[in-house]
Design a protein around this motif. Structure first.
Motif, PDB file in Angstrom:
ATOM      1  N   CYS A 100       1.092  -1.116  -0.065  1.00  0.00           N
ATOM      2  CA  CYS A 100      -0.017   0.273   0.564  1.00  0.00           C
ATOM      3  C   CYS A 100       1.443   1.496   0.467  1.00  0.00           C
ATOM      4  O   CYS A 100       0.494   2.086  -0.512  1.00  0.00           O
ATOM      5  CB  CYS A 100      -1.306   0.295   1.239  1.00  0.00           C
ATOM      6  N   GLU A 101       2.113   1.118  -0.039  1.00  0.00           N
ATOM      7  CA  GLU A 101       3.042   2.145   0.739  1.00  0.00           C
ATOM      8  C   GLU A 101       2.989   2.935   1.554  1.00  0.00           C
ATOM      9  O   GLU A 101       3.263   4.079   1.843  1.00  0.00           O
ATOM     10  CB  GLU A 101       3.440   3.276  -1.073  1.00  0.00           C
ATOM     11  N   ASN A 102       1.685   3.039   2.338  1.00  0.00           N
ATOM     12  CA  ASN A 102       1.395   4.012   3.226  1.00  0.00           C
ATOM     13  C   ASN A 102       1.052   3.437   4.554  1.00  0.00           C
ATOM     14  O   ASN A 102       1.173   3.612   6.316  1.00  0.00           O
ATOM     15  CB  ASN A 102       0.382   4.197   3.099  1.00  0.00           C
ATOM     16  N   CYS A 103       0.909   2.179   5.215  1.00  0.00           N
ATOM     17  CA  CYS A 103       0.817   1.298   6.933  1.00  0.00           C
ATOM     18  C   CYS A 103       2.120   1.722   7.222  1.00  0.00           C
ATOM     19  O   CYS A 103       3.025   1.937   6.556  1.00  0.00           O
ATOM     20  CB  CYS A 103      -0.224   0.133   6.634  1.00  0.00           C
ATOM     21  N   CYS A 106       4.824  -0.676   5.408  1.00  0.00           N
ATOM     22  CA  CYS A 106       5.746   0.212   3.953  1.00  0.00           C
ATOM     23  C   CYS A 106       6.339   1.573   4.415  1.00  0.00           C
ATOM     24  O   CYS A 106       7.370   1.792   3.452  1.00  0.00           O
ATOM     25  CB  CYS A 106       4.239   0.109   3.688  1.00  0.00           C
ATOM     26  N   CYS A 117       3.931  -5.343   5.371  1.00  0.00           N
ATOM     27  CA  CYS A 117       2.589  -4.455   4.364  1.00  0.00           C
ATOM     28  C   CYS A 117       0.966  -5.461   4.995  1.00  0.00           C
ATOM     29  O   CYS A 117       1.045  -6.129   4.593  1.00  0.00           O
ATOM     30  CB  CYS A 117       2.077  -4.249   2.861  1.00  0.00           C
ATOM     31  N   LEU A 118       0.512  -4.011   5.708  1.00  0.00           N
ATOM     32  CA  LEU A 118      -1.202  -4.426   6.297  1.00  0.00           C
ATOM     33  C   LEU A 118      -1.837  -4.737   5.053  1.00  0.00           C
ATOM     34  O   LEU A 118      -2.920  -5.316   5.261  1.00  0.00           O
ATOM     35  CB  LEU A 118      -1.785  -2.983   7.022  1.00  0.00           C
TER      36      LEU A 118
HETATM   37 ZN   LIG Z   1       1.345  -1.109   3.545  1.00  0.00          ZN
END
Ligand SMILES: [Zn+2]
Ligand SMILES: [Zn+2]
Length: 353
Positions: A100-103, A106, A117-118
């Motif tokens: 996701c590049e966000n959690c 990441c 990554c979640l």
């Molecule tokens: Zn992630």
């Protein structure tokens, strides 16, 4: 580009009582989203965990498995920046397929958390795998492959090779120290022998049977001990107190159990092989405490780890042993694998430890 509309795939067909088969089929190539890349695969490795997934014991899967694919980009989504990937770019398709590049994972420095990554999507679970002619990958998670190493030698590194390399890396073992590899005669274990040697370590291989002995010694192990007969004290004596790293690539609980006693003080016990679901290994905390042992679990690796693991192949220090087959041979290969697993399991129950 609508020229590629269908492709050949090996479809998993499950039967009663955990039986399964693979059948060739023609499937529509999934529609390319604006941020995706279409990859034409030239090869796909076959990993033991493909068959674990196929059995259904690990839960629901897609019906196209495979996570060691190598190929080149043949089509690019309309919103993919040209700097990210061009037609002809060489990519790998491994277990982790999208993040996701966000959690929080990441965002860990150096990409070290990307495998946790979640929102992670994995090949064969939430995305069709690589037992196919084409595959789609998101442009935000490209596993770049350097030029120079042939496709069929890159494929086994994408899961087996990087898993072996990463297990050694996280063990903290240094050049000149002993590494004990349990299950050393298997695909993962034998890559482990080669990586350990390339890192300057001394390797003890543990597996079962004469043919494994020969293979492990040929592959670079300094000594071999048969898992059914070995005397732990002989390993402790040879190593002067145990392995600085003990890597368990075997999947039997008896192998896991026996390996615990082979770790040197300040050493690491690294779990890699996947045991049957629900099985547990017992340990006495006092052993870990008194010997300062690190208990580590390790699964595949990051994109950087994959790159590093391929570099060993590029330098000629690791030579994966590869047998080539066709997609239509997958059923037979899986039957042979099941046979081998049954034999190993039978042998494992005889373990005296
Ligand atoms: Zn992630
Ligand atoms: Zn795998």
């Amino acid at each position: 580009m609508a020229s590629i509309s269908s492709h050949k795939v090996a479809v998993l067909v499950r039967g009663e009582n955990g039986s399964y088969d693979f059948e060739l089929a023609n499937r529509e190539v999934p529609a390319l989203q604006p941020t995706d890349l279409l990859v034409k695969l030239s090869v796909s490795g076959i990993c033991g965990s493909d068959f674990l997934l196929a059995s259904g014991n690990a839960g629901p899967t897609r019906d196209i498995l495979g996570h060691e694919g190598v190929g080149r980009v043949v089509e690019i989504g309309s919103e993919v920046p040209p700097s990210l990937a061009g037609i002809g770019a060489r990519v790998g398709i491994a277990w982790v397929r999208d993040i996701c590049e966000n959690c929080a994972f990441c965002r860990m420095p150096g990409g070290q958390g990307e495998g946790h990554c979640l929102e992670m999507l994995c090949s064969g679970l939430k995305r069709d795998g690589t037992f196919a002619e084409y595959a789609i990958v998101p442009s935000r998670f490209i596993v770049r492959i350097p030029e120079g190493v042939p496709d069929h030698l890159v494929a086994p590194i994408l899961c087996g090779g990087v898993t072996a390399y990463k297990a050694l890396k996280v063990s903290g073992v240094s050049s000149g120290q002993w590494v004990v590899i349990s299950g050393a005669g298997g695909g993962l274990g034998s890559l482990g022998i080669q990586y350990a040697k390339a890192m300057g370590c001394r390797v003890i291989a543990v597996d079962v049977g004469e043919s494994k002995r020969e293979y492990c010694l040929q592959t670079g192990a300094e000594a071999f001990f048969d898992g059914l007969e070995f005397d732990k004290s002989a390993i402790l004596e040879l190593t002067g107190g145990g392995g600085a790293a003990v890597i368990v690539t075997a999947s039997s609980i008896s192998a896991y159990q026996a390996a615990l006693d082979l770790v040197a003080p300040n050493g690491s016990y690294v779990c890699v092989g996947i045991p049957p679901p629900g099985k547990q290994v017992g340990f006495d905390p006092i052993t870990l405490i008194s010997k300062n042992i690190k208990l580590i679990g390790s699964a595949v690796g990051t994109r950087q780890d994959i790159w590093d693991a391929i570099e060993f192949v590029a330098r000629g220090e690791v030579k994966p042993k590869v047998e080539m087959a066709r997609l239509e041979d997958l059923s037979q290969i899986s039957k042979n694998f099941a046979q081998a697993s049954i034999q190993n399991a039978d042998v494992g129950t005889l373990d005296k430890h």
